[in-house]
Design an enzyme around this catalytic site. Structure first.
Site, PDB file in Angstrom:
ATOM      1  N   ASP A   1      44.428  37.738  43.883  1.00 13.26           N
ATOM      2  CA  ASP A   1      44.939  38.430  42.694  1.00 13.26           C
ATOM      3  C   ASP A   1      46.448  38.262  42.508  1.00 13.26           C
ATOM      4  OD1 ASP A   1      42.307  39.425  42.782  1.00 13.26           O
ATOM      5  OD2 ASP A   1      42.940  41.265  43.779  1.00 13.26           O
TER       6      ASP A   1
ATOM      7  N   GLU B   1      37.395  41.142  34.335  1.00 12.60           N
ATOM      8  CA  GLU B   1      38.579  41.790  34.894  1.00 12.60           C
ATOM      9  C   GLU B   1      39.770  40.831  34.779  1.00 12.60           C
ATOM     10  OE1 GLU B   1      37.318  42.453  38.902  1.00 12.60           O
ATOM     11  OE2 GLU B   1      37.453  40.344  39.460  1.00 12.60           O
TER      12      GLU B   1
END
Length: 464
Positions: free
Chosen positions: A188, A354
């Site tokens: 991420d 997401e």
């Protein structure tokens, strides 16, 4: 016990050898990245794994490629403590001790495994050498006995000190691929450019249920050589309302300060996540919780409150984006730590899972996101374009996906950075660690991102 309490504050230098290495950046740390470990009292014998057991065996330039690979480890931040270290083999497994025998096993993510696979540095028997102390058993050190590797109770004898001392050397099998750009398990990544340097803010990976408690920062001038700035926010001591699930940070500069937006969960058994915001006077922290409570509480809006991202438009207005399962956006107030709940808009697009990311180029707004599940090799990045930070959005398609012929799986949860004053763009993202990774053992890499003449994003080719 505090996670940092196991750090043994010692000072050592990695000595020059026939396989010379630069000295570590600071006296209290080991150099991370690919390394080999040579015995002090048996020069030419190196720590290696054979049939998944730790050994001390001869390695030379004439050794087989398998032997050289088995004697090469990636030194990463400790799975149980960022102040200590873990040693990952080329197949993705970690050195750990079980029943005091050192062996190679896949990371189960349990607290026991993480502790057994974490070692803290202490002075070795000769100048420039290091001894590795068990995180779970601080009175025991990694040592070789009859060329087998064990963790045994420290004895203040010349023989024990020599048997438990190693020199870190250059790796017998240097990593010849471009990525990952930062050694170890991270995911991420948020990439940004501040004051002439690139910065990476990733999730620390390798934890069961992605339960990492802290964030680190890395910086670079060339996107190749990265400086590790250590832990910048730790949910344990630094955030009163969160203990774990330190996920997907994003950092933005505004008002002469730096704002870190992050996800967090509590150890209460409630798996819901909240969004928080922390502030610092430096892009490398330390950051402090700005509110003492979540900025976006769990369940306040549809989907999970995770994966924050902030885009600031040319007029200075900043927008907060977040969401898993549903995408949301809201203009932030000038203080960067509050907003009008009535102004929250849902902008979920087809395929959205997401990892929202928004940027602007030549008057067009680009909304990007990740599709599918991060544990799925088909995790990928898609995007849409629109006339404003709020949309409406027109989906343009998938631009980043797996390359199985290279072993690249699950590339996604990305961020984008532009070199100021140019049309040079880069994309940072994670993928399954190559070759033995999965959805909780991921690594971060950076590739170029280019545009077609009509302003659409050209397909991004993930590289090793």
């Amino acid at each position: 016990m505090d996670r940092r309490a196991h750090l043994l504050a010692v000072s050592f230098l990695v000595v020059a050898s026939t396989l010379a290495l630069p000295q570590p950046a600071s006296a209290a740390t080991l150099p991370t990245g690919a390394r080999s470990l040579e015995s002090v009292n048996y020069p030419g014998r190196f720590l290696r794994h054979a049939d998944y057991l730790g050994r001390l065996d001869p390695v030379s330039s004439g050794s087989s490629s398998l032997t050289k690979s088995d004697a090469t480890f990636t030194v990463v931040n400790g799975l149980a403590s960022p102040s200590c270290y873990s040693f990952q083999a080329a197949n993705g497994m970690f050195l750990r001790h079980r029943d005091l025998r050192v062996r190679l096993e896949a990371n189960t993510g349990t607290p026991e495994f993480r502790g057994d696979a974490t070692f803290c540095p202490a002075d070795g028997s000769v100048t420039g050498s290091v001894s590795l102390v068990s995180f779970n058993f601080p009175d025991r050190r990694l040592r070789h006995r009859n060329f087998e590797l064990w963790v045994e109770t420290f004895q203040d004898t010349e023989r024990f000190r020599a048997d438990s001392s190693f020199r870190l050397t250059a790796p017998w099998t240097p990593k010849n691929t471009k990525g990952p750009v930062i050694p170890g398990l991270f995911a991420d990544p948020h990439i940004a450019f501040f004051n002439g340097r690139y910065y990476l803010y990733p999730t620390t990976d390798g934890y069961a249920s992605w339960s990492s408690p802290y964030y680190k920062a890395f910086s670079s001038t060339d996107l190749v050589n990265w400086t590790d700035h250590g832990v910048i926010l730790d949910h344990g001591p630094d955030v009163s309302w969160a203990d774990n699930s330190a996920w997907a940070p994003a950092v933005v500069a505004k008002n002469g300060r730096y704002y870190l937006y992050f996800s967090g969960g509590a150890a209460s058994g409630d798996t819901a996540k909240h969004l928080g915001v922390a502030v610092s006077d430096s892009p490398t922290g330390p950051f402090r919780d700005a509110l003492g409570k979540p900025l976006v509480p769990a369940r306040a809006y549809p989907g999970q409150a995770i994966d924050p991202m902030v885009f600031t438009d040319d007029n200075g207005q900043s927008y907060l984006y977040w969401g898993n399962g549903a995408a949301h956006v809201v203009p932030l107030n000038a203080d960067m730590v509050s907003f009008d709940p009535a102004a929250v808009r849902t902008i979920t697009t087809t395929g959205f899972r997401e990892g929202s990311f928004v940027f602007k180029r030549n008057g067009t707004y680009y909304f990007m996101w990740s599709e599918n599940d991060t544990r799925d090799e088909n995790y990928q990045v898609a995007y849409a374009t629109g006339p404003s930070p709020l949309g409406p959005w027109t989906k343009r398609g998938v631009v980043l996906q797996k390359r199985l012929e290279l072993g690249i799986k699950g590339p996604g949860h990305h961020s984008v950075v532009q070199l100021p004053g140019t049309d040079t763009w880069h994309i940072a993202y994670h993928r399954f660690a190559v070759p033995g990774g999965n959805g909780t053992n991921r690594e971060v890499t950076v590739d170029r991102m280019t545009f077609n003449a009509d302003g659409t994003i050209a397909p991004i080719v993930p590289t090793l």
